[in-house]
Design a protein around this motif. Sequence first.
Motif, mmCIF file in Angstrom:
data_model
loop_
_atom_site.group_PDB
_atom_site.id
_atom_site.type_symbol
_atom_site.label_atom_id
_atom_site.label_comp_id
_atom_site.label_asym_id
_atom_site.label_seq_id
_atom_site.Cartn_x
_atom_site.Cartn_y
_atom_site.Cartn_z
ATOM 1 N N GLN A 128 1.396 2.381 -4.695
ATOM 2 C CA GLN A 128 0.172 3.165 -4.807
ATOM 3 C C GLN A 128 -0.019 3.651 -6.225
ATOM 4 N N PRO A 139 0.807 -1.222 0.000
ATOM 5 C CA PRO A 139 0.000 0.000 0.000
ATOM 6 C C PRO A 139 0.846 1.281 0.000
ATOM 7 N N ARG A 165 -4.025 0.419 -5.908
ATOM 8 C CA ARG A 165 -4.642 0.494 -4.591
ATOM 9 C C ARG A 165 -4.157 1.762 -3.903
ATOM 10 N N SER A 166 -4.822 2.104 -2.838
ATOM 11 C CA SER A 166 -4.350 3.257 -2.079
ATOM 12 C C SER A 166 -4.164 2.822 -0.631
ATOM 13 N N GLN A 167 -3.558 3.677 0.155
ATOM 14 C CA GLN A 167 -3.372 3.355 1.574
ATOM 15 C C GLN A 167 -4.712 3.089 2.252
#
Length: 371
Positions: A191, A187, A196-198
Amino acid sequence: MAAADMLKREAPDSLMLTGFWYRALPSEKVNHGQLQKAMLLEIPLVIGRDRNRKAFALRDACPHRGMPLSCGRFEGGQVECSYHGWKFDAASGQCRLIPSLTADQNLKTDRIYAGSFACEERDSFIWVFIPDLGPAGAGFTRRDEPLTAAPQVPAFSEKFNTAYLSSNMPSTVDHGIIGLMDPAHGPFVHQAWWWRSQHSIHEKQKHFEPIPNGFRMSAHTPSSNSAPYKLLRLYAEADSITTTIDFVLPNLRLETIRAGKYWFSSLTTVTPITRDHCRIDVVACWNIFRFVPFGPSLLKFVFAKFVEQDRRTMELQSEGLKHNPHLMLIEDADRPAKWYFGLKTAYLEAKRTGAEMKHPMSGPVTLKWRS
Ligand code: FES
Ligand SMILES: [Fe+2]
């Protein structure tokens, strides 16, 4: 210390494991008649191919006085050294001619060998076997043949696409490998809008089991925030998709994703070039996207981004590692890294004692982490 173990500094000679096949060069880099330089485990190699396109690998140092054989020429199946013109059979390294010998000098040239390494071509790469004992064959012995075949990417249908990419990493093979099996950096390092994101971090639970010389993340439905999963969902029911990830010594990460008749498999290797440099090569095969015009290039683009993010991270990390800081491995996210070090130690120990290798895992294990 149960929760966090200090990462021991590995002795240099245990960093690079001998007795295994390693990827040396992409096949397309070696043409007939050319001599290409390569390096594996700090061993300089010269690689070429004969008239039948069969690849060969010799130690890039003439057994006479050390001239790199890559400075010489290749003709008629023989490599000629550029210094005194000794000729060696490319496939076996056996000396065929010493031009300075007179008719009454009976030095047995065929007892002299240039170091020679077993060579196989698999999935767009030339693999070279690095044996346990010193400079293979250099001097007066012929090489021993390896007992195993070079690894291969598994394929599950007759027709499929394949692509590879390589990236040089300024780090030891150990950092390359534990970086590859580390679930917690995803993550933060990978990114991107398509990935995906945090904020997508969530708790995961994965089952692992021991396999010969390695461990397997057992077949499971890929995590909902992984890119291949998102792509495969276009083709198959979400719950029919399974993925299996194996790690096998010395440096193999094999991932297989199956979704009905569609599949994707990749074999990633982290190859020790020198003590503090490694190279990551990913070869992927798949039968999804075969008829989509931009499918393969899209997939390659996604992978290249991914690997570049890892490379950049390791470049930055190598700054921090220069001054030999203390490091740690924590539960559970770093447990695969601990198994890796355990496997290496067990392998070296088995070699030292001649006893059977003792696997660091006693049975299946479930690990939990957030990523
Ligand atoms: S150094 Fe190669 S022939 Fe003398
Ligand atoms: Fe990564």
